[in-house]
Every structure is written in C-alpha cells, then in structure tokens.
Scaffold this motif. Sequence first.
Motif, mmCIF file in Angstrom:
data_model
loop_
_atom_site.group_PDB
_atom_site.id
_atom_site.type_symbol
_atom_site.label_atom_id
_atom_site.label_comp_id
_atom_site.label_asym_id
_atom_site.label_seq_id
_atom_site.Cartn_x
_atom_site.Cartn_y
_atom_site.Cartn_z
ATOM 1 N N GLY A 135 9.081 -7.163 -2.322
ATOM 2 C CA GLY A 135 7.839 -7.750 -2.801
ATOM 3 C C GLY A 135 6.715 -7.786 -1.801
ATOM 4 O O GLY A 135 5.579 -8.122 -2.140
ATOM 5 N N SER A 136 7.005 -7.438 -0.530
ATOM 6 C CA SER A 136 5.986 -7.499 0.515
ATOM 7 C C SER A 136 5.387 -6.128 0.778
ATOM 8 O O SER A 136 6.056 -5.104 0.608
ATOM 9 N N ARG A 137 4.126 -6.111 1.219
ATOM 10 C CA ARG A 137 3.493 -4.870 1.676
ATOM 11 C C ARG A 137 3.661 -4.678 3.187
ATOM 12 O O ARG A 137 3.274 -3.640 3.720
ATOM 13 N N GLU A 157 3.872 -12.440 2.678
ATOM 14 C CA GLU A 157 2.596 -12.136 3.324
ATOM 15 C C GLU A 157 2.529 -12.582 4.768
ATOM 16 O O GLU A 157 1.437 -12.671 5.342
ATOM 17 N N SER A 211 -5.013 -4.858 0.761
ATOM 18 C CA SER A 211 -4.087 -5.986 0.703
ATOM 19 C C SER A 211 -4.313 -7.007 1.804
ATOM 20 O O SER A 211 -3.607 -8.023 1.851
ATOM 21 N N THR A 234 4.752 -5.894 -5.222
ATOM 22 C CA THR A 234 4.107 -6.483 -6.389
ATOM 23 C C THR A 234 2.740 -5.844 -6.550
ATOM 24 O O THR A 234 2.089 -5.474 -5.565
ATOM 25 N N PRO A 284 -0.736 -6.731 -7.746
ATOM 26 C CA PRO A 284 -1.626 -7.812 -8.186
ATOM 27 C C PRO A 284 -2.507 -7.421 -9.367
ATOM 28 O O PRO A 284 -2.798 -8.238 -10.231
ATOM 29 N N ASN A 339 1.054 -8.996 -11.002
ATOM 30 C CA ASN A 339 2.129 -9.134 -10.009
ATOM 31 C C ASN A 339 3.460 -8.577 -10.506
ATOM 32 O O ASN A 339 4.533 -9.053 -10.132
ATOM 33 N N ARG A 342 6.614 -6.186 -10.620
ATOM 34 C CA ARG A 342 7.392 -5.613 -9.525
ATOM 35 C C ARG A 342 7.573 -4.114 -9.759
ATOM 36 O O ARG A 342 8.162 -3.708 -10.753
ATOM 37 N N ASP A 369 -2.310 -0.349 -8.237
ATOM 38 C CA ASP A 369 -3.097 -1.585 -8.220
ATOM 39 C C ASP A 369 -4.455 -1.441 -8.878
ATOM 40 O O ASP A 369 -4.924 -2.351 -9.565
#
Length: 589
Positions: A30-32, A96, A132, A225, A227, A231, A233, A288
């Motif tokens: 889930g993280s960038r 994040e 991001s 995710t 946005p 959000n 997945r 995105d």
Amino acid sequence: MTVETGAEPSAADRAARFLDLENAPFTLPGSRILVQRADGGVTVRLAEYERRLDECVVVRTLRVFGADGRLAELRDVRPERLEFSGGVTLTFDGPEAISVGGAGRFTVELAVPGALDSSAAAFGTWSPGLPSAATAVWNADGVEDVQVTEAGSDTVVRLTVAGAAGQVRIGLGEPVDTGMLTHSAALAATDDIWAEWFARCPGVRPDLADLTAFCWWVLGANIVTLPGRGNARAVVPSKIGYVGLWQWDAYFIAAGLRHGDPNLAREQLSLAFGFPTADGQLPDVVHDEGVLASSDDLPPGDRENLRRAGSAIADPTAAIPLTKPPLAAWALRSLEGLIDDPAWFDDAWATVARSQEWWFAHSDLDGDGMPEYGHPYSSGLDDSPVFDGDLPVASPDLAAYLIVQDDLLAAHARSVGDTDAADRYARRADNTLALLEEMWDDAASFFRSRGAGHPLAAETAVSLLPLLTGRLPGRIVSRMLEALDDPDRFATPWAVPTVATRDADFSAERMWRGPVWVNINALLVEGLAVSGQPVRSRRLLESTLRLVAHGGGPHEYFNPLTGEKAASATTSFGWSAALYVDLAVRASR
C-alpha cells in the motif's frame, strides 16, 4: 518473528533470504515508499506512474552512525525492518513514513534534495515536488543535536537522538506534531501487516517453498493505493518502473493472488473492468490520473512517435485505441468458486462480452472477420518483430485469445440459460478458428502473422499460442511440437524463447525478441494441456519453475541461452511472481 532452532521456517523467513535492497527494495503493502542500498546507507524514493526512480528521490542518502561516531553497517534485511549495527532499526510507520530508532544514542544523516526549512529543532521540511509527495518532513524524538549543511544541490541534516524513545521519522506531507508512534510501536505494526500477508501464502512442495514465499512477498510489496480511484488497491507490475494497473498484467497477477487472496484478485479485475469506453473497449492502463485507452492519452511528445505511419489500412493520423489482449474471460473464469458474489460476476461477464464485441466491431480494420492489433501496445508484446513492418497486424495469438474468449462466453451463456447468445459466441469462435487455420504456413511450419494484409517473415512465440484453443487439427499440433523440440527454433537451453532462434531478428537479451517470459510459458503450459499433451505441459511447467529459481527470482524476462535475468529486465516483477505462485501450486497438487 525469529525462528526457533529446528522449527520450520515461516514464509517471512523464507522471503527474507531474497531481500537484498537492490533487486528487492524495502517497502510496505500500500505504500509508494521504496528503500534501497546507496553509498554506505540507503536511499528513499517513491514509486510514481511514468517516472523513473531517479526522478523520484525523497532522501538521496540516509546513513546511521553509532554512539562512537562510526558508520553503522546494514546487517540484516527482513520484510518488516532493516537492522544496522549497534541495534538501530528502520521500519515503516504506516504507508507514508519510515521510522529509525534504537535503544541508545545514535545519529541519522539525511541528504535531501533541495533546500530545507529547519525552523524547529524537532522537525524540518523539504519539497521533493512529486505527485505523491509535494512535501516531505523529518520529525524526531529525543533530539540532542541538529546540524544542517549544504552539499551542492542537496541539504545534509545530522540528527543525534538518545534514549529508549529516541527516533527519527521521515514522512510524506506535513510535520506530525502529536500522536507520532513510538519506534517500537511502528515496528510491531509493520510486523503485523507482513504477518497477515504471509499468513495467506499458499502451501507448496518443500523444494518450491522458499521462492513461493518470496514471490508472495513480491505481490504484497507491489501493492499501491490509487488515490484517484478511491484508494483502490492495485498490484502493480513493479514499483521499480511500472506503477499503474496494466490490463494484461492484472489478469496474470490475479491468477496467482487467487490462491491466497481471492478478494484482492477480484479487486484487480474490478479495476481492469471498471473503465470501459462507450463502445466497450477496455483501457490499456488504469492509473492515478486517469486511464490510457488511446494514443491521445499519451504525452504529446510520445503521440507522434507512437502513431505508426505507413499502414495501408489504418489511418496513421487518427487516434489509435490502446488496450491489451482479450484474456478477460480467462482471468474471470479463474475466480469462479472462490468469490461468493453472483452480482459481481454478472456485471463482470457483461463487461467481458462488451469488450469482445469491441474487438470484432472496431479492431477488424480490414473487415475480413479477423480482428487485428492496431498498435504494438495492444498486443502486450510491444517490441516483437511482428511489428517491424506495417500495421495493423493480424496475429495468431490474438485469434487464439478471441476463440478462447468466445468459447468461455458461450459456456457462461449456456450456464445461465441464454442459448441464443451461446450459439452466437460458438459460431463466431468456429469462424475465427477457420480464419486462424488459414494463417498456417505448411511449408514454413508455423502460423504466420500478417502486416497490413501481407505475410510476415518473423517466427515468434505468437505462432505457438493457438495451442490455447485446444481445437487445432492433430497434424498442426504435431508440427508445433516439432518446433518446440527443434534447437534451431524454440528448444533453447532455457525455453521457451519469444522468437525462434533461426529467425534473423532473434536476440537473447532484447525485450520480446528472444528472451523467455513467464507469462508466455504459463499460457503454453495451459495450451499443451488442453491440446492433449499433459506430459509436455507438466514438463514445461517444471522447467519454468526451475528457470525462475536459476535466474534468481521473478524477473521480467530471462536470457534463453543462460537462464539468467536479461540485463535490462525489471526485477521483482508482478506477473512473473504471480504465475510462479500459480505454477508452484499446480505442481504441488
């Protein structure tokens, strides 16, 4: 998560053996944020759509120094944390932020791009200027000393902290004034996230367990995710360079996810199916900022390069639809029996049916009943030699996919009592099969693609994919098996190459011009099985598993002569990982 002596290794322990911070970055589902090795420490970057990692730097270097002032070495890498000498660890604090902490006194040195606002001793902000992360920040607890210096275009911050609560947090967005997790709490939370993920890792044969666990880690690590999509997945092909949901990738990734997380597999199909055009075309990419469904969705500079002039049929000045091969029904079928949601399946099958109609109504560019690829991107095999000539290209793989999809649509229609639709799909599949058989070149002994109506010389793996139909005449199947056994064609030391070795355009290293791709092998495993060749199918399944192990992991593609990762291939690649999991589960039954 430490394993006791003599205990069976956990999936996390097995995956940790492959985590090198180079081919496999430190990240979180889930993280960038990606953490990789760099200059005595690590670098922190973000995974962004259509941006190279070197353009996505948040912290150029992060180095840790012990209480004695010496550089702390990176000693251990696990899914939930990095460990430096002196007991200092780095972990995630939610998707994040990352947290660096330890029990004693230590210093964290950050080299960040651009200028730093360090107006407060407890935090400082800077501007990566990324989609991001317009702003990034460090926060610290237990601060003893802060030093800020300039180093060329970077700013270097040295933060010395001490005590059991000492920590440095690097996050995206604004400073955290209150509620910052302690480092130990961040470690525990990250451990829980990965423990929950690995609990879903499917069981396989002992000899396949280590790499299956790593491939399962790859699938979790590649979750982002979106946005702009509520959000949702998305399991992206790779956080190293491919950050979006490509339609074809989603289908292959779902095939592996279904064995441990069928709901996440469904989410991939929901995203792929969620944004059809008015006439039913499914987009190439969901990301995105929107979708990529046409050459007009590309940046202006790319548009002219990618509109292939010289086609005798397609208008080279017109917007070109961009999609991916029609494997939607193939992917949807794989989830049946795993998801209890009839309404979702009804909607999904309707979307697949509309997409199939688009191919015949809008991508049969010469009106002969056989749809063509209007652009290489829509084939998934962008750089294949079959696209070296004029467009559009009528290709035997596309014909095979359309036959399989119509056969599956017919079976679904029969299952719900719609005999008229079932008969219509079945008739069209029969017609496409007849047109496919006309592409067989008996003298050359392969299915020949056509560019703008003209036979093409290139002999590639697309000539093998009609096996997927399970409906070819026996004499043709026999000739295809001979091609698979011929060292001058497809019997390389590590098979199956994507271009026959006798072809003038064969290259062991160039993308889609010779290297082995796990998705093509997986499709051929299925094609051999449905074409009455179960022993051959099993042999290719096992050799594909050995290839991924020999090559060091689920890379994007492999050299067919050495079995090693091709030099330009991406590592920790989503569909290679997913299909390894799928093949390993099948091999273990």
